[in-house]
Design a protein around this motif. Structure first.
Motif: not given
Length: 131
Positions: A19-20, A22-27
Motif C-alpha cells: 500500500s501507499f 507502507q511504501v511511504g513509511l519505508f521510504t
C-alpha cells in the motif's frame, strides 16, 4: 542522481506489491536512517527546542509533503518510471519561477541553461513517442 533513480525504481516496484502507506513509511524511515550519520559526522545536532509557530509551520510542511508523496506514489501506478522521473524534474523549473516572481531572484546564465536542458528532457520523450 543515483539515489533519486534508485528511489524511483524501488518505489515503482514496491507500489505494485504494498500500500501507499507502507511504501511511504519505508521510504521515510530509510531516508532518516541514512541522514542521521551525515548529521553526526558533520558536527551538527538535532534540536527539538522550537517555538510554537515553528512547530505549526513544521506540521504544515509535513502535511504537504505527505500529500505530495501519496500523489507521486499514485503516479507510479499510472506512469512508467522513466516518464515519472522526467516529470519530477519539472519541480526545479517551478522553483526557478517561484524564486523569480516571489523573491525577485534573478537566475544566472548557468541556471537558465540548466532550465533549458530540463525542458528539453521533458519534451524529447514526447516527440519520439508521437513519431
Amino acid at each position: 542522481g543515483t539515489g533519486f533513480g534508485l528511489t524511483m525504481g524501488l518505489n515503482k516496484n514496491l507500489t505494485e506489491k504494498y500500500s501507499f502507506s507502507q511504501v511511504g513509511l519505508f521510504t521515510n524511515v530509510f531516508i532518516t536512517l541514512l541522514a542521521i550519520p551525515f548529521v553526526y559526522f558533520a558536527g551538527g545536532s538535532i534540536s527539538f527546542n522550537l517555538s510554537t509557530p515553528t512547530w505549526y509551520w513544521l506540521l504544515g510542511f509535513s502535511a504537504v509533503i505527505t500529500v505530495v508523496s501519496y500523489v507521486v506514489l499514485y503516479g507510479y501506478k499510472v506512469l512508467e518510471t522513466q516518464v515519472a522521473s522526467i516529470i519530477l524534474l519539472a519541480e526545479i523549473l517551478f522553483a526557478l519561477i517561484i524564486g523569480y516572481f516571489f523573491y525577485q531572484e534573478i537566475p544566472t546564465l548557468t541556471t537558465l541553461i540548466g532550465g533549458l536542458c530540463i525542458v528539453a528532457a521533458l519534451t524529447l520523450p514526447n516527440i519520439s513517442k508521437e513519431e
